[in-house]
Design an enzyme around this catalytic site. Sequence first.
Site, short mmCIF file in Angstrom:
data_model
loop_
_atom_site.label_atom_id
_atom_site.label_comp_id
_atom_site.label_asym_id
_atom_site.label_seq_id
_atom_site.Cartn_x
_atom_site.Cartn_y
_atom_site.Cartn_z
N SER A 158 0.80 -1.23 0.00
CA SER A 158 0.00 0.00 0.00
C SER A 158 0.83 1.28 0.00
O SER A 158 0.43 2.27 -0.61
CB SER A 158 -0.96 0.00 1.18
OG SER A 158 -0.27 -0.06 2.41
N GLU A 173 -5.30 -8.00 3.25
CA GLU A 173 -5.71 -9.11 2.39
C GLU A 173 -5.43 -10.45 3.07
O GLU A 173 -6.24 -11.40 2.98
CB GLU A 173 -4.96 -9.05 1.06
CG GLU A 173 -5.16 -7.76 0.27
CD GLU A 173 -4.11 -6.69 0.56
OE1 GLU A 173 -3.85 -5.87 -0.34
OE2 GLU A 173 -3.54 -6.67 1.67
N ARG A 196 -5.65 4.76 5.10
CA ARG A 196 -4.36 5.28 5.56
C ARG A 196 -3.65 5.84 4.33
O ARG A 196 -3.60 5.20 3.30
CB ARG A 196 -3.51 4.18 6.20
CG ARG A 196 -2.20 4.72 6.78
CD ARG A 196 -1.31 3.62 7.29
NE ARG A 196 -1.91 2.94 8.43
CZ ARG A 196 -1.52 1.73 8.83
NH1 ARG A 196 -0.57 1.09 8.19
NH2 ARG A 196 -2.09 1.18 9.89
N CYS A 225 -0.08 -3.62 10.85
CA CYS A 225 0.72 -3.77 9.65
C CYS A 225 1.82 -4.79 9.88
O CYS A 225 2.48 -4.80 10.93
CB CYS A 225 1.33 -2.42 9.26
SG CYS A 225 2.53 -2.51 7.90
N ASP A 283 -4.40 -1.29 12.04
CA ASP A 283 -5.34 -1.29 10.92
C ASP A 283 -6.73 -1.58 11.50
O ASP A 283 -6.93 -2.60 12.16
CB ASP A 283 -4.98 -2.37 9.90
CG ASP A 283 -3.64 -2.12 9.23
OD1 ASP A 283 -3.34 -0.96 8.93
OD2 ASP A 283 -2.91 -3.10 9.00
#
Length: 281
Positions: A83, A228, A256, A188, A195
Amino acid sequence: MQTPEQSQLGKSSAYVDQYDASLLFPLPRLTKREEIGAGSNPPFFGADLWTAFELSWLNLRGKPQVALMHFTIPCETPNLIESKSFKLYLNSFNNTRFADASEVLALLRTDLAEAAWRGSESKGSVGVRLLEAEQFEAQKVHELDGLLLDRLDVECTQYTPAPELLTAKQDEPPVTESLVSHLLKSNCLVTGQPDWGSVQIQYSGGQIDQEGLLQYLVSFRNHNEFHEQCVERIFMDIWARCKPIKLSVYARYTRRGGLDINPFRTSHPGALPANVRTARQ
């Protein structure tokens, strides 16, 4: 093979403001899938639905343009896209001049497809939809449909994934349910930053114990994994422990860096959910 540690996550990064497709950093899905027992032939279909809220470029006269973008990356792609690299890539459009929005759209489709399908013999596509400013007003806010698990007054003591909390009534007639929780939190994989997400679990089969399911979802609270990968882990744990006839897991994470990621995994082919943001997004 690229690893998360080789990405720009957790590192000081120069913000390039001229278009640069090389900033995209694909990561193979297979490593984590092998860890959860999904392997190279997982029992699910689906896609990762991304929304970019901070996309801008210059027209040929140097005037800034802004847009929202919806991206649909099939889970059949060999790679997910890290990301932060996605954000850096989108930032590289900021001071680049393009003739019109269609030129931007074409580049996004080409670059993201190349990254997502890199290393695969079959070169597929990704979905990209651009929404210009006059379309902003039509964007809806809608919560995930289903019975809210968070109403349950349960004791929670486990904060790393505990699939043993999952049970289902296999000796009774099957039910069809949609269950929702806003208590999903993970971290993360590389930076440990939190998250936050809401998750919807739709299934047909033996009735899943709701208290155990809520405790299981809470057990991700200190777990380090990408969005994911968390959704695929949830899918595989429920699939293995509760043995539903059909199962879908859909999570919508708060954004984010101007990006939200919303993975959807299902045991049966069908239409993807609409990429409609929730209030927290």
